[in-house]
Enzyme design. Structure first.
Site, PDB file in Angstrom:
ATOM      1  N   ASN A   1       0.840  -1.218   0.000  1.00 53.26           N
ATOM      2  CA  ASN A   1       0.000   0.000   0.000  1.00 53.26           C
ATOM      3  C   ASN A   1       0.862   1.250   0.000  1.00 53.26           C
ATOM      4  O   ASN A   1       0.562   2.238  -0.654  1.00 53.26           O
ATOM      5  CB  ASN A   1      -0.948  -0.024   1.209  1.00 53.26           C
ATOM      6  CG  ASN A   1      -2.158  -0.905   0.944  1.00 53.26           C
ATOM      7  OD1 ASN A   1      -2.958  -0.624   0.088  1.00 53.26           O
ATOM      8  ND2 ASN A   1      -2.236  -2.001   1.669  1.00 53.26           N
TER       9      ASN A   1
ATOM     10  N   HIS B   1      -8.443  -0.693   5.144  1.00 58.70           N
ATOM     11  CA  HIS B   1      -8.850  -1.968   5.747  1.00 58.70           C
ATOM     12  C   HIS B   1      -9.408  -2.873   4.639  1.00 58.70           C
ATOM     13  O   HIS B   1     -10.209  -2.403   3.810  1.00 58.70           O
ATOM     14  CB  HIS B   1      -9.911  -1.718   6.834  1.00 58.70           C
ATOM     15  CG  HIS B   1     -10.339  -2.970   7.527  1.00 58.70           C
ATOM     16  ND1 HIS B   1      -9.597  -3.551   8.535  1.00 58.70           N
ATOM     17  CD2 HIS B   1     -11.405  -3.783   7.314  1.00 58.70           C
ATOM     18  CE1 HIS B   1     -10.209  -4.673   8.918  1.00 58.70           C
ATOM     19  NE2 HIS B   1     -11.302  -4.834   8.207  1.00 58.70           N
TER      20      HIS B   1
ATOM     21  N   GLU C   1      -7.297  -2.237  -2.844  1.00 52.45           N
ATOM     22  CA  GLU C   1      -6.680  -1.327  -1.850  1.00 52.45           C
ATOM     23  C   GLU C   1      -5.721  -0.364  -2.538  1.00 52.45           C
ATOM     24  O   GLU C   1      -5.692   0.835  -2.232  1.00 52.45           O
ATOM     25  CB  GLU C   1      -5.906  -2.132  -0.811  1.00 52.45           C
ATOM     26  CG  GLU C   1      -6.758  -3.006   0.068  1.00 52.45           C
ATOM     27  CD  GLU C   1      -5.902  -3.860   0.968  1.00 52.45           C
ATOM     28  OE1 GLU C   1      -4.964  -3.332   1.584  1.00 52.45           O
ATOM     29  OE2 GLU C   1      -6.192  -5.057   1.077  1.00 52.45           O
TER      30      GLU C   1
HETATM   31  C1  GRF Z   1      -3.115  -5.693   3.724  1.00 51.10           C
HETATM   32  O1  GRF Z   1      -3.952  -6.817   3.964  1.00 51.10           O
HETATM   33  C2  GRF Z   1      -3.870  -4.446   4.025  1.00 51.10           C
HETATM   34  O2  GRF Z   1      -5.255  -4.633   3.831  1.00 51.10           O
HETATM   35  C3  GRF Z   1      -3.665  -4.236   5.457  1.00 51.10           C
HETATM   36  O3  GRF Z   1      -2.333  -4.662   5.701  1.00 51.10           O
HETATM   37  C4  GRF Z   1      -2.021  -5.724   4.772  1.00 51.10           C
HETATM   38  C5  GRF Z   1      -0.638  -5.591   4.189  1.00 51.10           C
HETATM   39  O4  GRF Z   1      -0.544  -4.371   3.535  1.00 51.10           O
HETATM   40  N1  GRF Z   1      -3.936  -2.864   5.788  1.00 51.10           N
HETATM   41  P1  GRF Z   1       0.885  -3.894   2.907  1.00 51.10           P
HETATM   42  O5  GRF Z   1       1.195  -4.816   1.742  1.00 51.10           O
HETATM   43  O6  GRF Z   1       1.940  -4.020   3.998  1.00 51.10           O
HETATM   44  O7  GRF Z   1       0.633  -2.497   2.468  1.00 51.10           O
END
Ligand code: GRF
Length: 195
Positions: free
Chosen positions: A13, A109, A179
């Site tokens: 993210n 989320h 996301e």
């Molecule tokens: C993902 O499942 C996201 O939905 C949650 O954290 C997990 C890992 O996210 N917020 P990332 O790849 O570390 O951004």
């Protein structure tokens, strides 16, 4: 808009925001730092690659939650943070941060909140609960962070159909792609509100 991103893991993210700024999908914002709750996570490599200042503020280094919150708040203040983005951040933030930064902390989320939010609803567990519940739809949500867990006002949500043959892993993969779209969108919504 000066953004501090809080992470705990792989940072896909975080990468979505880095890329959206680089390809001008997001204009008028910069990531001023990445703060990780854990050592050695790939998020820190991503920050390094992108030339973004990064630091670790972990339970190990700061076992006392009050000291940990003060360290995070100091880092946020020091960079004159306008927006705090929790991107795969698995630790909690107390009122020590949420009060002064009220309305300026957002979280991504991986479900259609308010469904499948709250305690123990993180990572793969969210998708296990979605499938176990028999829900036909799932998706992702970006919301403001308040003192509850996953309870703040929703900024943007996008849904997808749960396939009958979905496993938690296959669902997680498809939700993660959503996301990566809606987190930059949420930042653009907040940027537009500021104008
Ligand atoms: C993902 O499942 C996201 O939905 C949650 O954290 C997990 C890992 O996210 N917020 P990332 O790849 O570390 O951004």
């Amino acid at each position: 808009m000066r953004i501090s991103v809080l992470v705990s893991g792989g940072g896909t993210n975080l990468q979505a925001i880095i890329d959206a700024i680089k390809n001008k999908e997001i204009r008028g914002a910069e990531i001023v730092q990445v703060i990780s709750s854990k050592e050695g996570v790939f998020s820190l490599r991503r920050a390094e690659e992108a030339g973004i200042p990064h630091l670790v503020i972990s339970k190990k280094d700061y076992p006392d939650i009050g000291e940990r919150m003060r360290a995070i708040k100091e880092a946020l203040d020091e960079k004159s943070t306008d927006l705090v983005v929790l991107a795969g951040y698995l630790s909690i933030l107390t009122g020590e941060i949420l009060r002064p930064y009220r309305g300026r902390v957002i979280n991504i989320h991986p479900s259609l909140l308010p469904r499948h939010g709250g305690k123990d609803c993180y990572g793969i567990h969210v998708h296990e609960k979605v499938i176990a519940s028999g829900d036909k739809m799932s998706g992702a949500t970006v919301h403001f962070v308040d003192e509850g867990i996953d309870t703040g006002r929703i900024i943007v949500q996008r849904s997808l159909e749960v396939n009958p043959d979905d496993t938690p892993e296959s669902l997680q993969k498809r939700v993660l792609a959503i996301e990566h779209r809606i987190l930059p969108e949420a930042i653009n919504i907040l940027l537009a509100d500021k104008e």
